[in-house]
Design a protein around this motif. Structure first.
Motif, PDB file in Angstrom:
ATOM      1  N   ARG A  13      88.632  42.118  -0.469  1.00 37.50           N
ATOM      2  CA  ARG A  13      90.146  41.820   0.431  1.00 37.50           C
ATOM      3  C   ARG A  13      91.122  42.499   0.357  1.00 37.50           C
ATOM      4  N   GLU A  14      90.706  43.861  -1.147  1.00 35.35           N
ATOM      5  CA  GLU A  14      92.067  44.872  -1.957  1.00 35.35           C
ATOM      6  C   GLU A  14      91.270  45.973  -0.433  1.00 35.35           C
ATOM      7  N   LEU A  24      90.368  48.276  -9.115  1.00 34.83           N
ATOM      8  CA  LEU A  24      90.669  47.184  -9.193  1.00 34.83           C
ATOM      9  C   LEU A  24      89.726  46.506 -10.284  1.00 34.83           C
TER      10      LEU A  24
END
Length: 122
Positions: free
Chosen positions: A27-28, A98
């Protein structure tokens, strides 16, 4: 025993499948994660198969007698080495900031892609 061209072919296929899978799942930092996963899925299986080639380790190429997933130790090693290389590349690179769960999941996805390519495509 795998020829060098087969080793390179398998590593390229692993990189492509892992890169696509991670690109679709991330997603990132989607592009950077996909590139890191592709690199790890290339480096890991290439290194593992180069070791097997250099040591003439023929006994690693015996498939399990399971029809659905006839994996050998050689196939498994490709997945494990892909996970190790991808974890280093992603964890120390684009996914370093993350949560570890994200990096681990994408790393595992790359390893599974490399494993499946090894089992079914060469």
């Amino acid at each position: 025993m795998l020829a060098w061209t087969t080793i390179a072919y398998g590593a390229i296929l692993s990189a492509l499948l892992a890169g696509i899978a991670v690109f679709l799942a991330a997603r990132e930092v989607r592009v950077r994660a996909a590139l890191g996963a592709a690199a790890g899925a290339f480096i890991g299986p290439f290194a593992w198969n180069a070791i097997l080639h250099a040591t003439s380790a023929h006994q690693f190429f015996v498939d399990a007698p399971v029809r659905a997933i006839p994996a050998s130790w050689q196939d498994t090693g490709s997945g494990v080495f892909a996970i190790a290389a991808t974890a280093l590349l992603l964890g120390l690179g684009p996914l370093g900031s993350l949560p570890a769960r994200t990096a681990a999941a994408l790393t595992l996805l790359a390893g599974v892609a490399a494993f499946l390519v090894d089992v079914y495509l060469y």
